[in-house]
Design a protein around this motif. Sequence first.
Motif, PDB file in Angstrom:
ATOM      1  N   TRP A   1       7.404  -5.940  -1.084  1.00  0.00           N
ATOM      2  CA  TRP A   1       7.366  -4.565  -0.575  1.00  0.00           C
ATOM      3  C   TRP A   1       8.457  -4.341   0.459  1.00  0.00           C
ATOM      4  CZ3 TRP A   1       5.397  -0.664  -2.865  1.00  0.00           C
ATOM      5  CH2 TRP A   1       4.294  -0.797  -3.711  1.00  0.00           C
TER       6      TRP A   1
ATOM      7  N   GLN B   1      -7.877   3.568   5.053  1.00  0.00           N
ATOM      8  CA  GLN B   1      -7.456   4.534   4.046  1.00  0.00           C
ATOM      9  C   GLN B   1      -8.669   5.308   3.525  1.00  0.00           C
ATOM     10  OE1 GLN B   1      -5.618   2.799   0.708  1.00  0.00           O
ATOM     11  NE2 GLN B   1      -5.257   4.712  -0.369  1.00  0.00           N
TER      12      GLN B   1
ATOM     13  N   SER C   1       6.724  15.298  -6.987  1.00  0.00           N
ATOM     14  CA  SER C   1       6.531  14.635  -5.699  1.00  0.00           C
ATOM     15  C   SER C   1       5.150  14.854  -5.114  1.00  0.00           C
ATOM     16  CB  SER C   1       7.588  15.111  -4.690  1.00  0.00           C
ATOM     17  OG  SER C   1       7.475  16.505  -4.501  1.00  0.00           O
TER      18      SER C   1
ATOM     19  N   ARG D   1      11.270  -1.349   0.009  1.00  0.00           N
ATOM     20  CA  ARG D   1      11.519  -0.321   1.013  1.00  0.00           C
ATOM     21  C   ARG D   1      12.968  -0.348   1.484  1.00  0.00           C
ATOM     22  NH1 ARG D   1       6.414  -1.901   3.113  1.00  0.00           N
ATOM     23  NH2 ARG D   1       7.456  -3.011   4.801  1.00  0.00           N
TER      24      ARG D   1
ATOM     25  N   THR E   1       3.007  -0.343   6.948  1.00  0.00           N
ATOM     26  CA  THR E   1       3.160  -0.419   8.412  1.00  0.00           C
ATOM     27  C   THR E   1       3.592  -1.793   8.883  1.00  0.00           C
ATOM     28  OG1 THR E   1       0.803  -0.977   8.644  1.00  0.00           O
ATOM     29  CG2 THR E   1       1.421   1.363   8.722  1.00  0.00           C
TER      30      THR E   1
ATOM     31  N   MET F   1       1.262   5.252   6.426  1.00  0.00           N
ATOM     32  CA  MET F   1       0.109   5.047   5.530  1.00  0.00           C
ATOM     33  C   MET F   1      -0.981   4.300   6.280  1.00  0.00           C
ATOM     34  SD  MET F   1       0.072   3.189   1.802  1.00  0.00           S
ATOM     35  CE  MET F   1      -1.429   3.118   0.874  1.00  0.00           C
ATOM     36  N   SER F   2      -2.202   4.563   5.985  1.00  0.00           N
ATOM     37  CA  SER F   2      -3.318   3.922   6.656  1.00  0.00           C
ATOM     38  C   SER F   2      -3.414   2.481   6.230  1.00  0.00           C
ATOM     39  CB  SER F   2      -4.625   4.665   6.330  1.00  0.00           C
ATOM     40  OG  SER F   2      -4.514   6.023   6.694  1.00  0.00           O
TER      41      SER F   2
ATOM     42  N   GLU G   1      -0.716   5.015  -5.032  1.00  0.00           N
ATOM     43  CA  GLU G   1       0.593   4.679  -4.448  1.00  0.00           C
ATOM     44  C   GLU G   1       1.688   5.539  -5.082  1.00  0.00           C
ATOM     45  OE1 GLU G   1       3.801   3.297  -2.585  1.00  0.00           O
ATOM     46  OE2 GLU G   1       1.704   2.939  -2.001  1.00  0.00           O
TER      47      GLU G   1
ATOM     48  N   GLY H   1       2.904  -0.681  -0.167  1.00  0.00           N
ATOM     49  CA  GLY H   1       3.288   0.715  -0.350  1.00  0.00           C
ATOM     50  C   GLY H   1       4.622   1.057   0.286  1.00  0.00           C
ATOM     51  N   VAL H   2       5.143   2.192  -0.126  1.00  0.00           N
ATOM     52  CA  VAL H   2       6.427   2.631   0.416  1.00  0.00           C
ATOM     53  C   VAL H   2       6.298   3.084   1.857  1.00  0.00           C
ATOM     54  CG1 VAL H   2       7.346   3.279  -1.838  1.00  0.00           C
ATOM     55  CG2 VAL H   2       6.036   4.944  -0.526  1.00  0.00           C
ATOM     56  N   HIS H   3       5.080   3.340   2.321  1.00  0.00           N
ATOM     57  CA  HIS H   3       4.836   3.721   3.706  1.00  0.00           C
ATOM     58  C   HIS H   3       4.070   2.633   4.445  1.00  0.00           C
ATOM     59  CE1 HIS H   3       6.277   7.665   2.629  1.00  0.00           C
ATOM     60  NE2 HIS H   3       5.336   7.794   1.699  1.00  0.00           N
TER      61      HIS H   3
ATOM     62  N   GLU I   1       1.912  -4.385   4.615  1.00  0.00           N
ATOM     63  CA  GLU I   1       3.206  -3.952   4.094  1.00  0.00           C
ATOM     64  C   GLU I   1       3.090  -3.249   2.757  1.00  0.00           C
ATOM     65  OE1 GLU I   1       3.874  -7.062   7.054  1.00  0.00           O
ATOM     66  OE2 GLU I   1       2.514  -6.817   5.347  1.00  0.00           O
TER      67      GLU I   1
END
Length: 994
Positions: free
Chosen positions: A268, A7, A408, A272, A306, A1-2, A51, A302-304, A300
């Motif tokens: 988060w 983003q 999804s 995850r 970084t 994710m950005s 999200e 979101g589920v993606h 951190e």
Amino acid sequence: MSTPSEQPASPSFAALRGQLHEAAAEFSGGQDALEGILLGLVDDVDRAVAEPLEIFPVCHHSPASALAMARRLREKQPKVVYLELCEDMAPLLTELRNCRLPVAVQAFASDIDGFPPDWAPLSVVAPITEASAEYQAVAYALDTPGVELVLVDRSSDHVFQWDARRPPDGETHTAGTEPEAALHGEAVGVEIGDLRPRFAELEEHLLRHGKVRHWSEWWHQYVEVPLGDSDHDTYRQVMFLIGSLFRRLAPGQGERVRVDEDRERYMWTRMREHLAATGTDPADCLYVCGAFHAASRVDEFGVHGTGDFEISPRTATTWQYGLIPSSHAAIEAQFGLASGSVSIAATEWAKNLKRTRVKPYRLEGQAGTKKPGARKAVAQTATPPPGLAPDAAAVPSGGSAFDAATGSVPVPAEDRLSGFLRQPPALHTLDEAELLGWSVDIVRAARRSGYLASTADAIAVFETSILLAAMRDRAKPTPYDFQDAAVTCIEKDSVPGRRDVRRLVEIMMGGDRIGQVGYEALPPLARDVHDRLAPLELNLQQRGVRRALLDMASRPELRACSDVLWMLRRLLPPGAARTVMGERRLGERSIQESWDLSLGTHQRALIELGYEGVSLEQVLEQRLRRIAYGPRATTAEVLAAVEDATLHLGGRRLADELGTRALEVLAGERTVDGAPEVLRRVRGLLAYYRTAEPVLPPWVESFVRAGYAHYCTLLPTAFRDEDATVGQVAAMLGFLFSMESLALSLGCDRTQLELAVAQSHPKDPAKTALLWAAQVQLGTLSRSELRGRCDELLASPLVVPSYPRYLSGFVHALEPVPGLADVVVEAVSNAFGRLPDPVLLPWLPTLITTLRSNAAELAPLLIREAGRIFPARLAALDAWIPPWREVPSEHTAPAASGPRGVALPALHPETCDAVAELLGCTDTWAAAGGPVTGPKGAVLLFTHRATSDALADLLGSDDPWASAGPVAWGVVPGSLTERHPDTAHAVAALLAAP
């Protein structure tokens, strides 16, 4: 994710961005920080909405959040609920069904490891009410099969790891003077969704332009009411917007911002980890958190995400967990809410449920709630929530953020903010019936509380409420408008009763609801207490005072209850168990007792006892050991622990151990600050052991022996030390003189005490008088010399002003030398008799204040001695002569002729007759003045030869007895009776020789 800055912007909010860009250009004249803030708000909302793991922002104890949560849970039916709550509190949530809300989940640690010692005890609480979104999520997850509840916020240990001794965001310490406001104690509070501006100027601006008094009223008027009927997407976007606004306008508080961001990284990271471990689809999850943390900008997020945030390990501190009762007032005080706001929120929650017909989630078997009927439940289930399509319940998990077919593929969220921000405020029509009912009820409540309220006041409150609402641009008066009107119209200038009108309105709107922890949710110790007190046949879980009457004479089984109550009195705060009749002291037990018990009111304190052990005896023993082995323990405190162990625990094991510890502490003390308390405790323990035990415990003998030497060593220094008070020195002498016989029998040397007194040279008048009394006790100063010194003090004009201090020392001397009471009475009487009024009257107040402040506990002994000496009748006072001024009378009985000592029998004939009868003497009394025939006393020596032989051995004589038998007094030259005539006369007089 950005990252947040990289983003891409979603096209859903393009129109809103354009409007805000134009508004910023118009109001600021170009691009500046205002445009960045406004566009940043939209970016935060866009990012949170997009999200994949649905975020549900809430505000603590908000009816609108709870209502939206209940709707969303029934619509989405998530399989995993992530909740912003301390992760180590998860096992406690199942016990909520055994409690009456509100209650607080608590983590408690008394023995800490890894934190500063002065922080102990550590306590974290998370209050939960029925009108809260977190309770709806917990009830749904616990009662729905296949649903997992995961707490993702930092642990209680991390709360204090990140604490710099000032409350972080969402955590404050309890403040408040009301008993209900102190139910959380000094615990750190953790709640979901602390949503309040951190920019003081912003909050002031909102309150001023909103025409409200405090933040709770602003939130109720401008957020709660508009969001009460909104749909799910609108609710989420508005809450995201508010959280982002308060976050971006928060001033730069480095430590607080760091804690906020670390909490978001922590949550988060935990989510995850759970998703990776279980393989759960994010579309089947729901993340419930505060709106302030929902609009997060950390890497951190979101589920993606970084980021690679590392969670620090917990310390070695052992945490205990439980549920404690809470109240609306405690929540308001702990989180800085307006008084009555939580009660008003509970009322609004009940009204919203009735108005919208939304069925809330409640834990099965929840105490304090009614189970809805089957017909009503069916009706509520069949009716779709307002604002939703008839087939909304059929929407698959994922809601509006995901495609219904796949679940999804994300679809762009619809912009609901633009319409919400442009729509005019709803004009609620006046509900006259509701307002009229409020006006009548408040007048009725005011009259019960002593106010002179009438029907006219009800009409005035009604009209004033409408007027205040109109002045504040409202068509319908809010509870806050009504409260202001009631105070204005009813509470004129005084409060006649215990409650003011503002408090009466709060009670009428729902009151300060106080929760209760059920029996099954109590820790083992608390349950054991209730089981052991069951013979009292009282409902001790209810709040309020319960009177318990214990008659152990007729019901011996109540003695066990008495033991429990005395331990509770020792362990719990004052008022939890208060004795009305009866006492327990060393060697004394009452056969009847009366108690006032309020264990329901002090339930929190009883629950926290359960964190320390599994029984009262274990907790008491631990506390006594903690006191005795503490780094600052004193001898008096350790002796008090010995007494408590003897009173409450029985046996000798712990008492002997603590007594040995008292001996060690005494050896290390270098001051005499605790000497009075040590003397009192040792005397009590000695008296108890002498009557209850066949022999003294070894530690008592060692303590007396060591204490005798210890105080003899410190005595000269204490007499000279200005910091040592006269009472402390008197207590030292009291220990030495009262324990002298026991100490000498154990091997101590009296010479040590005589040398200590001889080396004492005080300068203070009170200590000087105390030294004189000690010298009288030791025999180095006679009582006549002491009286002479007192006369010299009164005769010196320079010493008279300090004479009260000498008297203070004499009064204190009654502790070690109680036999000087008559001398002290004589010293006070001489002062009143000899000093002239110009000297005595200014001196008298100083005497009274000195005696009251320095020797109040010894005054009764002085008063009793004065009552014995002075006449009891006023008429006898004129002719009364003090004993110390009496002179020998001319009409005394004539001295008997013959040897000295023979006159004594004539003065006391009854005693002589009694002794003669016991000795078997049948001789009659000689006639007064008549000739004495026969031997005059020496015959007694031959009648009682064994006594004469023992007396001779004592006097060191080896003279043989005369062989002539009974002889006249002094016939044998050089015999025992001739060489010791005084002794012979005394023995003859005591034996009543004729």
